[in-house]
Write a protein that holds these residues in place. Structure first.
Motif, PDB file in Angstrom:
ATOM      1  N   ALA A   1       0.815  -1.212   0.000  1.00 55.49           N
ATOM      2  CA  ALA A   1       0.000   0.000   0.000  1.00 55.49           C
ATOM      3  C   ALA A   1       0.849   1.263   0.000  1.00 55.49           C
ATOM      4  N   PHE A   2       2.182   1.088  -0.108  1.00 58.45           N
ATOM      5  CA  PHE A   2       3.089   2.228   0.055  1.00 58.45           C
ATOM      6  C   PHE A   2       2.738   3.379  -0.887  1.00 58.45           C
ATOM      7  N   ALA A   3       2.550   3.044  -2.166  1.00 59.63           N
ATOM      8  CA  ALA A   3       2.272   4.099  -3.145  1.00 59.63           C
ATOM      9  C   ALA A   3       0.961   4.811  -2.829  1.00 59.63           C
ATOM     10  N   ASP A   4      -0.041   4.026  -2.374  1.00 57.00           N
ATOM     11  CA  ASP A   4      -1.331   4.615  -2.044  1.00 57.00           C
ATOM     12  C   ASP A   4      -1.216   5.564  -0.855  1.00 57.00           C
ATOM     13  N   MET A   5      -0.444   5.167   0.130  1.00 55.58           N
ATOM     14  CA  MET A   5      -0.280   6.014   1.307  1.00 55.58           C
ATOM     15  C   MET A   5       0.575   7.241   0.995  1.00 55.58           C
ATOM     16  N   GLU A   6       1.476   7.110   0.045  1.00 52.26           N
ATOM     17  CA  GLU A   6       2.228   8.283  -0.409  1.00 52.26           C
ATOM     18  C   GLU A   6       1.262   9.282  -1.050  1.00 52.26           C
ATOM     19  N   ALA A   7       0.345   8.752  -1.857  1.00 51.78           N
ATOM     20  CA  ALA A   7      -0.667   9.620  -2.470  1.00 51.78           C
ATOM     21  C   ALA A   7      -1.546  10.253  -1.392  1.00 51.78           C
ATOM     22  N   ALA A   8      -1.921   9.450  -0.411  1.00 50.37           N
ATOM     23  CA  ALA A   8      -2.761   9.958   0.688  1.00 50.37           C
ATOM     24  C   ALA A   8      -2.062  11.088   1.434  1.00 50.37           C
ATOM     25  N   LYS A   9      -0.747  10.899   1.678  1.00 52.03           N
ATOM     26  CA  LYS A   9       0.010  11.926   2.396  1.00 52.03           C
ATOM     27  C   LYS A   9      -0.021  13.246   1.627  1.00 52.03           C
ATOM     28  N   LYS A  10       0.136  13.142   0.303  1.00 49.36           N
ATOM     29  CA  LYS A  10       0.143  14.351  -0.538  1.00 49.36           C
ATOM     30  C   LYS A  10      -1.228  15.040  -0.499  1.00 49.36           C
ATOM     31  N   TRP A  11      -2.292  14.258  -0.650  1.00 52.59           N
ATOM     32  CA  TRP A  11      -3.633  14.833  -0.640  1.00 52.59           C
ATOM     33  C   TRP A  11      -3.958  15.455   0.719  1.00 52.59           C
ATOM     34  N   VAL A  12      -3.583  14.764   1.783  1.00 46.09           N
ATOM     35  CA  VAL A  12      -3.870  15.272   3.132  1.00 46.09           C
ATOM     36  C   VAL A  12      -3.155  16.596   3.374  1.00 46.09           C
ATOM     37  N   SER A  13      -1.902  16.677   2.974  1.00 51.48           N
ATOM     38  CA  SER A  13      -1.150  17.904   3.267  1.00 51.48           C
ATOM     39  C   SER A  13      -1.469  19.029   2.285  1.00 51.48           C
ATOM     40  N   ASP A  14      -1.741  18.677   1.001  1.00 52.49           N
ATOM     41  CA  ASP A  14      -1.924  19.719  -0.015  1.00 52.49           C
ATOM     42  C   ASP A  14      -3.369  20.161  -0.206  1.00 52.49           C
ATOM     43  N   GLU A  15      -4.340  19.263   0.050  1.00 54.33           N
ATOM     44  CA  GLU A  15      -5.728  19.568  -0.275  1.00 54.33           C
ATOM     45  C   GLU A  15      -6.676  19.492   0.915  1.00 54.33           C
ATOM     46  N   PHE A  16      -6.557  18.468   1.748  1.00 48.69           N
ATOM     47  CA  PHE A  16      -7.568  18.224   2.772  1.00 48.69           C
ATOM     48  C   PHE A  16      -7.285  18.987   4.061  1.00 48.69           C
ATOM     49  N   GLN A  17      -7.054  20.285   3.905  1.00 48.28           N
ATOM     50  CA  GLN A  17      -6.885  21.189   5.036  1.00 48.28           C
ATOM     51  C   GLN A  17      -7.778  22.408   4.809  1.00 48.28           C
ATOM     52  N   PRO A  18      -8.415  22.913   5.866  1.00 45.85           N
ATOM     53  CA  PRO A  18      -8.345  22.409   7.234  1.00 45.85           C
ATOM     54  C   PRO A  18      -9.200  21.160   7.421  1.00 45.85           C
ATOM     55  N   SER A  19      -8.995  20.503   8.561  1.00 44.88           N
ATOM     56  CA  SER A  19      -9.797  19.345   8.944  1.00 44.88           C
ATOM     57  C   SER A  19     -10.018  19.398  10.444  1.00 44.88           C
ATOM     58  N   THR A  20     -11.100  18.787  10.888  1.00 49.63           N
ATOM     59  CA  THR A  20     -11.334  18.699  12.335  1.00 49.63           C
ATOM     60  C   THR A  20     -10.419  17.640  12.964  1.00 49.63           C
ATOM     61  N   LEU A  21      -9.752  16.856  12.107  1.00 47.89           N
ATOM     62  CA  LEU A  21      -8.799  15.854  12.579  1.00 47.89           C
ATOM     63  C   LEU A  21      -7.382  16.395  12.484  1.00 47.89           C
ATOM     64  N   SER A  22      -6.490  15.854  13.299  1.00 47.40           N
ATOM     65  CA  SER A  22      -5.065  16.127  13.102  1.00 47.40           C
ATOM     66  C   SER A  22      -4.624  15.389  11.842  1.00 47.40           C
ATOM     67  N   GLN A  23      -3.485  15.765  11.276  1.00 51.40           N
ATOM     68  CA  GLN A  23      -3.017  15.057  10.085  1.00 51.40           C
ATOM     69  C   GLN A  23      -2.721  13.589  10.397  1.00 51.40           C
ATOM     70  N   GLU A  24      -2.309  13.313  11.591  1.00 54.54           N
ATOM     71  CA  GLU A  24      -2.076  11.917  11.970  1.00 54.54           C
ATOM     72  C   GLU A  24      -3.383  11.129  11.951  1.00 54.54           C
ATOM     73  N   GLU A  25      -4.451  11.740  12.479  1.00 55.97           N
ATOM     74  CA  GLU A  25      -5.766  11.088  12.460  1.00 55.97           C
ATOM     75  C   GLU A  25      -6.291  10.952  11.030  1.00 55.97           C
ATOM     76  N   GLN A  26      -6.038  11.973  10.205  1.00 60.01           N
ATOM     77  CA  GLN A  26      -6.438  11.884   8.802  1.00 60.01           C
ATOM     78  C   GLN A  26      -5.744  10.710   8.110  1.00 60.01           C
ATOM     79  N   MET A  27      -4.471  10.545   8.379  1.00 63.27           N
ATOM     80  CA  MET A  27      -3.718   9.453   7.743  1.00 63.27           C
ATOM     81  C   MET A  27      -4.204   8.084   8.215  1.00 63.27           C
ATOM     82  N   LYS A  28      -4.681   8.023   9.425  1.00 61.90           N
ATOM     83  CA  LYS A  28      -5.259   6.751   9.911  1.00 61.90           C
ATOM     84  C   LYS A  28      -6.529   6.434   9.142  1.00 61.90           C
ATOM     85  N   GLU A  29      -7.361   7.460   8.891  1.00 65.21           N
ATOM     86  CA  GLU A  29      -8.552   7.237   8.069  1.00 65.21           C
ATOM     87  C   GLU A  29      -8.159   6.790   6.666  1.00 65.21           C
ATOM     88  N   MET A  30      -7.160   7.449   6.099  1.00 68.27           N
ATOM     89  CA  MET A  30      -6.721   7.091   4.744  1.00 68.27           C
ATOM     90  C   MET A  30      -6.161   5.670   4.706  1.00 68.27           C
TER      91      MET A  30
END
Length: 572
Positions: free
Chosen positions: A21-50
């Motif tokens: 899943a490495f490539a998928d989680m790399e994509a998730a990291k990019k989307w979380v940091s570049d697009e999915f802000q702000p969020s009611t979750l911390s980025q760590e919590e967002q990555m757990k959802e992803m």
């Protein structure tokens, strides 16, 4: 800020847990940091959802699914941004079609009637809740999330956080749809004009009370007359005290099915919808529709309904721009933003994003609006405890005719568009809140001064008085199309308001009768009351209500700033 913190150690733990899943989680990291802000979750919590989405989607990688929704800004964001993100993160390719609202209902109807799987998921209005609960052709999500869909149901979905869940719950207490956007129809007005000392003094001198937010239709009418016939011009430009539309067109139906009769007071008390008589004038006995006409205990053609149509036509002709009666919904919608309208009684908060654009006539140089939104004024027949207006709740819906594996993949995408990782950013784009946690986020506290009362409204306890069409309506597609045709006759002058509403009530009861004979809706299908004299029903408690001797009670207004303060105090 806590939501922008994601340690490299935490991310490495999430990513390296599954090398495939490495490539998928790399994509998730990019989307979380570049697009999915702000969020009611911390980025760590967002990555757990992803991480959960990546693992849950593994069996469906490479699958292609098709979903559909109407064309509004929120769904454009889903189609253009979230569908792309979902594909890059999960490997499931989504075609998210955007079409007209009527076309969505038509496709849904076709799938219901033919059993052919046209789309794997639909975003359709919760106005169809009575339809879905009776025909049993959609997967009820309560059972789905506990059964076939359990392995693809997000552990952090948090259904209790959805502010519209009561709208998508059937008479059986089951959840049939999941909201993905919501907006209300409220009162809109030019705050700068209403607080102008000269205009206020002129109004007080004529009417003897203060210019402010109208609490009832009597005050709305006075204000409409005042700006149209007394003020006439502001800064050399002709102004109007009212805006609406009246062309005989399908969009005219929404103008009335979206709770206009209940705003007048035609139905019974009850939240989210009047019981036993709702805002369409349909009476239910238990869960079975029993009639629309007064003779069957309904209120579609009762005095309050006729009053609501009479006032609509009167105001349209007297106080709106001359071209308004020939306009459809899409043509009338942008007019208040052009700067010549003082107030509008029936205004959708979905227009907020277009009303706050820099440089338009109704926005100040500092980006704050010259206008505000407030609660809808109440008609003469309205009583405390009734719904006060309409709220649209476009909601994800899974058909039983969709193969289970496709439905699972579509359910993953549906949840992705409403997950806490993505929902706050989506709310900032479309301004159509679905989660209580989003509307209370600090980012909206900061943005509230530029949104004209939207945040205050959605944080207030008052928001529950604006609700979609309810469970009394047993077949929304069949019944909704009757409204524009019949009310169009009144709007054009071909029929009187009473004649038009009598024809509408008869047409609705004809559909209810056909459904009763067909027996396709089970125990909650229509069972029409026997016809009785109108006076019998008009003398019973509740709706249908007898004609009032005075349909213009004492006008009442309230100071907007005091109103907002009361909302803020009540929401603490």
């Amino acid at each position: 800020m806590r939501r922008n913190l994601l340690t490299s150690v935490a991310f490495a733990t999430l990513v390296m847990g599954s090398s495939s899943a490495f490539a998928d989680m790399e994509a998730a990291k990019k989307w979380v940091s570049d697009e999915f802000q702000p969020s009611t979750l911390s980025q760590e919590e967002q990555m757990k959802e992803m991480d959960w989405f990546v693992k849950a989607a593994e069996p469906f990688k490479g699958m292609e699914i098709k979903v559909v929704s109407e064309t509004i800004a929120t769904h454009e964001y889903e189609s253009k941004v979230l569908a792309k993100a979902f594909f890059e993160i999960t490997g499931i390719k989504v075609t998210h079609d955007l079409i007209g609202e009527g076309d969505v209902v038509e496709k849904l109807q076709t799938q219901m009637q033919s059993g052919e799987n046209i789309y794997d998921a639909y975003v359709n209005d919760s106005d169809l809740i009575g339809t879905h609960a009776r025909y049993k052709q959609v997967r009820n999500l309560t059972d789905w999330m506990a059964g076939d869909g359990k392995d693809v149901t997000l552990p952090t979905l948090d259904v209790e956080d959805f502010i519209g869940r009561s709208f998508t719950t059937g008479p059986d207490g089951k959840l049939y749809q999941l909201p993905t956007q919501q907006f209300a129809n409220l009162y809109w007005f030019r705050y700068d004009w209403f607080t102008n000392p000269e205009i206020k003094a002129q109004f007080k001198a004529k009417f003897g009370y203060d210019l402010g937010v109208p609490v009832n239709w009597s005050a709305y009418e006075d204000i409409a007359e005042f700006f149209t016939n007394d003020v006439k011009e502001i800064d050399g430009k002709k102004v109007y005290g009212h805006m609406d539309y009246g062309k005989k067109d399908p969009s005219l139906g929404w103008r009335f099915t979206d709770a206009w009769l209940s705003m007048a007071g035609a139905g019974d008390k009850g939240i989210p919808n009047g019981l036993p008589v709702d805002e369409w004038g349909i009476r239910v006995n238990g869960c079975s529709p029993a009639g629309s006409a007064v003779e069957r205990g309904g209120a579609t053609d009762g005095p309050a309904a006729v009053y609501s149509i009479t006032k609509y036509i009167e105001w349209l002709k007297k106080y709106a721009p001359a071209e308004a009666p020939g306009m459809v919904f899409s043509e009338a919608g942008p007019v208040p933003a052009q700067g010549s309208v003082a107030q509008q009684i029936f205004w959708y908060t979905a227009f907020t994003a277009d009303m706050v654009k820099d440089g338009i006539p109704v926005v100040n140089a500092d980006g704050t609006p010259k206008w505000r939104m407030a609660p809808s004024p109440k008609g003469a027949y309205w009583e405390e405890g009734m719904k006060l207006g309409y709220q649209d709740a476009g909601s994800w819906t899974l058909m039983k005719s969709t193969p289970t594996e496709k439905a699972k993949a579509a359910w993953l995408y549906a949840q992705f568009t409403v997950a806490k990782t993505t929902s706050l950013k989506k709310s900032h784009v479309g301004l159509t809140f679905i989660r209580d946690s989003d509307v209370r986020d600090v980012s909206f506290t900061e943005r509230a001064p530029k949104l004209g009362g939207l945040v205050e409204f959605y944080r207030s306890p008052a928001r529950v008085q604006w609700t979609p069409t309810g469970t009394n309506v047993p077949d929304y597609p069949k019944l909704a199309q009757l409204w524009w045709q019949n009310i169009g006759d009144a709007s054009s002058g071909a029929k009187t308001p009473q004649e038009a509403m009598t024809a509408l009530a008869a047409a609705q009861d004809k559909v209810l009768s056909r459904l009763e004979r067909a027996g396709v809706q089970g125990e909650c299908g229509p069972k029409l009351n026997e016809v009785k004299d109108r006076d019998y029903w008009l003398n019973q408690p509740g709706a249908p209500k007898a004609k009032l001797a005075n349909e213009k009670p004492t006008p009442i207004t309230v100071d907007y700033d005091e109103l907002i303060k009361s909302w803020a105090d009540a929401s603490k």
